[in-house]
Design a protein around this motif. Structure first.
Motif, PDB file in Angstrom:
ATOM      1  N   THR A  79       0.845  -1.188   0.000  1.00  0.00           N
ATOM      2  CA  THR A  79       0.000   0.000   0.000  1.00  0.00           C
ATOM      3  C   THR A  79       0.881   1.238   0.000  1.00  0.00           C
ATOM      4  O   THR A  79       1.905   1.275   0.688  1.00  0.00           O
ATOM      5  CB  THR A  79      -0.921   0.033   1.240  1.00  0.00           C
ATOM      6  N   MET A  80       0.471   2.259  -0.772  1.00  0.00           N
ATOM      7  CA  MET A  80       1.174   3.537  -0.776  1.00  0.00           C
ATOM      8  C   MET A  80       0.152   4.636  -1.001  1.00  0.00           C
ATOM      9  O   MET A  80      -0.600   4.606  -1.977  1.00  0.00           O
ATOM     10  CB  MET A  80       2.245   3.577  -1.869  1.00  0.00           C
ATOM     11  N   LYS A  81       0.110   5.607  -0.100  1.00  0.00           N
ATOM     12  CA  LYS A  81      -0.826   6.721  -0.240  1.00  0.00           C
ATOM     13  C   LYS A  81      -0.325   7.915   0.551  1.00  0.00           C
ATOM     14  O   LYS A  81       0.449   7.764   1.501  1.00  0.00           O
ATOM     15  CB  LYS A  81      -2.227   6.328   0.232  1.00  0.00           C
ATOM     16  N   LEU A  97       3.316   0.831   3.046  1.00  0.00           N
ATOM     17  CA  LEU A  97       3.309  -0.493   3.653  1.00  0.00           C
ATOM     18  C   LEU A  97       4.074  -1.429   2.728  1.00  0.00           C
ATOM     19  O   LEU A  97       3.600  -1.768   1.639  1.00  0.00           O
ATOM     20  CB  LEU A  97       1.878  -0.989   3.860  1.00  0.00           C
ATOM     21  N   ALA A  98       5.262  -1.819   3.142  1.00  0.00           N
ATOM     22  CA  ALA A  98       6.094  -2.730   2.362  1.00  0.00           C
ATOM     23  C   ALA A  98       6.611  -3.805   3.323  1.00  0.00           C
ATOM     24  O   ALA A  98       5.828  -4.560   3.873  1.00  0.00           O
ATOM     25  CB  ALA A  98       7.227  -1.967   1.677  1.00  0.00           C
ATOM     26  N   GLU A  99       7.923  -3.825   3.560  1.00  0.00           N
ATOM     27  CA  GLU A  99       8.460  -4.757   4.549  1.00  0.00           C
ATOM     28  C   GLU A  99       7.961  -4.394   5.944  1.00  0.00           C
ATOM     29  O   GLU A  99       7.736  -5.243   6.789  1.00  0.00           O
ATOM     30  CB  GLU A  99       9.989  -4.739   4.505  1.00  0.00           C
ATOM     31  N   SER A 100       7.824  -3.105   6.197  1.00  0.00           N
ATOM     32  CA  SER A 100       7.197  -2.573   7.412  1.00  0.00           C
ATOM     33  C   SER A 100       6.391  -1.351   6.981  1.00  0.00           C
ATOM     34  O   SER A 100       6.140  -1.158   5.794  1.00  0.00           O
ATOM     35  CB  SER A 100       8.261  -2.227   8.453  1.00  0.00           C
ATOM     36  N   ILE A 101       6.001  -0.516   7.918  1.00  0.00           N
ATOM     37  CA  ILE A 101       5.260   0.692   7.588  1.00  0.00           C
ATOM     38  C   ILE A 101       6.164   1.899   7.817  1.00  0.00           C
ATOM     39  O   ILE A 101       6.748   2.053   8.896  1.00  0.00           O
ATOM     40  CB  ILE A 101       3.980   0.822   8.439  1.00  0.00           C
ATOM     41  N   GLY A 102       6.290   2.734   6.798  1.00  0.00           N
ATOM     42  CA  GLY A 102       7.124   3.923   6.888  1.00  0.00           C
ATOM     43  C   GLY A 102       6.359   5.174   6.509  1.00  0.00           C
ATOM     44  O   GLY A 102       5.437   5.133   5.690  1.00  0.00           O
ATOM     45  N   MET A 109      10.853  13.527   0.667  1.00  0.00           N
ATOM     46  CA  MET A 109      10.884  12.100   0.963  1.00  0.00           C
ATOM     47  C   MET A 109      11.863  11.755   2.086  1.00  0.00           C
ATOM     48  O   MET A 109      12.427  10.669   2.121  1.00  0.00           O
ATOM     49  CB  MET A 109      11.205  11.270  -0.295  1.00  0.00           C
ATOM     50  N   GLU A 110      12.054  12.693   3.046  1.00  0.00           N
ATOM     51  CA  GLU A 110      12.854  12.370   4.216  1.00  0.00           C
ATOM     52  C   GLU A 110      12.055  11.422   5.116  1.00  0.00           C
ATOM     53  O   GLU A 110      10.842  11.538   5.241  1.00  0.00           O
ATOM     54  CB  GLU A 110      13.205  13.634   4.998  1.00  0.00           C
ATOM     55  N   THR A 111      12.756  10.513   5.774  1.00  0.00           N
ATOM     56  CA  THR A 111      12.092   9.552   6.644  1.00  0.00           C
ATOM     57  C   THR A 111      11.552  10.258   7.882  1.00  0.00           C
ATOM     58  O   THR A 111      12.272  10.964   8.570  1.00  0.00           O
ATOM     59  CB  THR A 111      13.066   8.447   7.079  1.00  0.00           C
ATOM     60  N   VAL A 112      10.282  10.075   8.152  1.00  0.00           N
ATOM     61  CA  VAL A 112       9.638  10.643   9.331  1.00  0.00           C
ATOM     62  C   VAL A 112       9.525   9.602  10.433  1.00  0.00           C
ATOM     63  O   VAL A 112       9.851   9.850  11.583  1.00  0.00           O
ATOM     64  CB  VAL A 112       8.242  11.194   8.980  1.00  0.00           C
ATOM     65  N   ALA A 113       9.076   8.417  10.108  1.00  0.00           N
ATOM     66  CA  ALA A 113       8.951   7.342  11.091  1.00  0.00           C
ATOM     67  C   ALA A 113       8.887   6.011  10.371  1.00  0.00           C
ATOM     68  O   ALA A 113       8.386   5.924   9.249  1.00  0.00           O
ATOM     69  CB  ALA A 113       7.718   7.538  11.963  1.00  0.00           C
ATOM     70  N   ALA A 118       5.425  -3.553  12.319  1.00  0.00           N
ATOM     71  CA  ALA A 118       4.469  -3.842  11.248  1.00  0.00           C
ATOM     72  C   ALA A 118       5.064  -4.772  10.193  1.00  0.00           C
ATOM     73  O   ALA A 118       4.444  -4.981   9.152  1.00  0.00           O
ATOM     74  CB  ALA A 118       4.021  -2.545  10.591  1.00  0.00           C
ATOM     75  N   LYS A 119       6.252  -5.318  10.436  1.00  0.00           N
ATOM     76  CA  LYS A 119       6.843  -6.238   9.468  1.00  0.00           C
ATOM     77  C   LYS A 119       5.930  -7.457   9.293  1.00  0.00           C
ATOM     78  O   LYS A 119       5.549  -8.116  10.264  1.00  0.00           O
ATOM     79  CB  LYS A 119       8.221  -6.691   9.945  1.00  0.00           C
TER      80      LYS A 119
END
Length: 613
Positions: A79-81, A97-102, A109-113, A118-119
């Protein structure tokens, strides 16, 4: 197909890579998750470097603006939204939602969390109003809360430092680093000592963890609850205490499908049937959507529900009886994504946009095909400044009232308007087309199109009224015959809808409109006469008045005098048994024709109905 509600426009005709997921941003960009684990950012071809001021996806070709290799894990994107926090007022983020949730900050596109718990999750739901994240992993459902900015060092981890020139020397954590700690925050506080990174910023806190009977296939927030689709049934999960309540089975063919509605209610899939329930899972008695086939995805964009079926995209009206509006044939469609003002359709190697046809054009299509109920519903969505189209809707409102039981007859249109407003409104429509506001005087093309649209709408109204007229007039005439028989026997007649006895009166002008059938007949004939006059069909209007009709005397007299249609006015007098008034009108017209200097404004005799008791 009833009419064209959406136009399908290719945004990315061909793409060299297989596209796994897609999302749109508030600056009109498209985010593509590709099969090589890269994130591709696309912008409109007209000016890729300048974001759209409207924030809407535009109906033009998109080109690649930026590529971020290795952005996703090897598992692939489920999932991506794009989401927002603080009831939609906060920063825009990309939820993946991929290997975990980011969570990633848009547009950099800096990482927030990153939530590594959720893996293995296969479904998630985000509550934008409360900042709550729910996801299903196996037979467990987890709820996390966005805890805002803490501005403190929440965890220290050792990582290998890989500077990214695109981020001005600030390290961006890739998927390989996510495994080093349970949660990673990235925000306003960053400090470095060698390869020691201390991170402070936005955090997600685990709130609840619940067990469910089986693997969650679909889920959505509904108030304080979470509706989940497991195995072959739906359940409501209380997010506070974990209490589960069954709703109903999901069907035998298609997997569970939970769709949230703007009203807060839910649409649950049961094979090819969509069932409406409230936030507690109780059935709503407003019918059901019956799709042509079982949909895999459904997107809601008022006033339509758009479903992804195996062979095409199906669009249905989101009001009972939920009729089919349009089908769009696109092969190998993977996903439907709701965007501001459009629907994004993802295929394996291309992207289409479904753009809503302007409301005015949709209303014209609907009236031309005789679908006045749907046209009136769209009229309610028109902006206040669109007065011309609203005037047309006023005329169509009379047709809608044919099927209502409102009385007395002056309630022909919406609340607050009397019957005479129908005549004045319809006439004003013609006047508005001739003399628009000064702002539009210079735009001759727009004025011509508006006038043509009004004429086409009235012609469609005439066709619709003529089609319905026979059965309604027949019922009204039958009621009149019953009254005449009872009157001959000297009996007081209580009409079907009246509250007291009514005595039948001789003469067309004296027929009471207390009965339901004759009330509807009066609305129909009055609207039909006005439409005929406004479209220049005076001879047809005279023929209507020569036969049995139930035209409202006051309204029709006003419009016929205003349009100088005296032959039709004479027929109106005759059909109402007002021969004295007809003779007076004829005499006055003869005197005027003999005059060498006719007056500019000649007073016409007002017609008053006779009452012979």
């Amino acid at each position: 197909m009833v009419h064209t509600a959406y136009d399908a426009v290719p945004l990315v005709p061909t793409f060299p890579l297989k596209i796994e997921a897609i999302a749109s941003t508030s600056n009109s960009s498209l985010l593509l998750a590709c099969s090589d684990n890269s994130l591709r950012i696309l912008s409109p071809q007209s000016d890729p470097s300048t974001p759209s001021s409207s924030g809407l996806v535009t109906d033009e070709t998109y080109v690649e603006e930026r590529s971020m290799p290795g952005f996703f894990s090897r598992r692939g994107v489920v999932t991506m939204k794009t989401v927002r926090i603080n009831e939609g007022q906060g920063a825009e983020m990309l939820l993946v939602l991929a290997e975990s949730i980011g969570f990633y900050r848009v547009p950099g596109m800096e990482t927030v969390a990153v939530i590594t718990k959720a893996k293995g999750a296969n479904v998630c739901a985000w509550d934008e109003r409360k900042g709550l994240l729910a996801f299903g992993r196996g037979k467990r459902v987890f709820v996390f809360r966005d805890d805002g900015f803490s501005f403190s060092v929440v965890r220290t981890v050792y990582i290998l430092y890989f500077p990214d020139p695109e981020c001005d020397g600030i390290p961006r954590l890739s998927a390989v680093h996510w495994r080093l700690c349970e949660f990673i925050w990235a925000g306003d506080t960053l400090s470095f000592t060698g390869n020691l990174l201390s991170i402070g910023g936005r955090g997600f806190v685990e709130v609840k963890e619940f067990g469910v009977p089986d693997t969650v296939k679909s889920m959505s927030w509904c108030g304080e609850n979470i509706c989940i689709g497991i195995r072959r049934e739906y359940m409501i999960l209380n997010s506070t205490n974990g209490a589960l309540s069954e709703v109903f089975p999901s069907g035998r063919i298609a997997p569970p499908l939970v769709v949230s509605l703007p009203s807060g209610e839910l649409l649950l899939g049961k094979d090819n049937i969509g069932v409406f329930v409230d936030q507690n899972g109780k059935l709503i008695q407003e019918g059901r959507i019956v799709w042509s086939e079982a949909p895999s995805e459904v997107v809601i964009q008022q006033p339509y529900a758009i479903a992804l079926l195996p062979r095409y995209v199906e669009i249905r009206w989101l009001q009972p009886p939920y009729p089919l509006i349009q089908t769009i044939v696109l092969r190998n469609v993977k996903h439907l994504v709701e965007s501001s003002g459009s629907i994004i359709v993802l295929l394996e190697n291309s992207v289409y946009g479904l753009f809503a046809v302007p409301l005015g054009a949709q209303i014209v299509q609907l009236t031309a095909s005789g679908n006045f109920e749907e046209a009136l519903a769209l009229c309610k969505l028109l902006p206040p400044e669109d007065s011309d189209m609203r005037t047309i809707c006023l005329t169509m409102g009379a047709t809608k009232k044919l099927w209502s039981n409102l009385r007395p007859p002056e309630k022909l249109v919406d609340a607050g308007l009397d019957a005479s407003d129908l005549s004045r409104g319809s006439s004003a429509m013609s006047d508005d087309m001739e003399a628009s506001s000064p702002v539009h005087l210079s735009d001759e093309t727009s004025a011509l199109e508006s006038k043509k649209m009004s004429h086409n709408t009235l012609m469609a109204l005439i066709k619709f009224l003529q089609k319905k007229r026979f059965s309604i007039i027949e019922k009204a005439a039958a009621e009149g015959t019953d009254e005449a028989v009872l009157d001959a026997a000297g009996t007081n007649f209580r009409s079907y809808d009246s509250k007291g006895p009514k005595k039948f009166n001789k003469g067309r002008g004296s027929i009471p409109l207390s009965s339901g059938a004759r009330e509807r007949a009066a609305v129909l004939d009055t609207a039909l006469l006005q439409a005929l006059v406004l479209t220049g069909q005076s001879s047809t209007a005279r023929e209507l008045l020569k036969g049995l009709n139930y035209c409202d005397l006051k309204i029709c007299e006003e419009i016929l005098q205003k349009m100088n249609l005296y032959a039709a006015l004479l027929e109106l007098c005759k059909c109402n048994s007002m021969h004295r008034e007809a003779l007076k009108l004829l005499h006055q017209l003869v005197e005027e024709s003999k005059s060498d200097h006719p007056q500019l404004e000649l007073a016409r005799p007002k017609i008053h109905p006779r009452h012979d008791y």
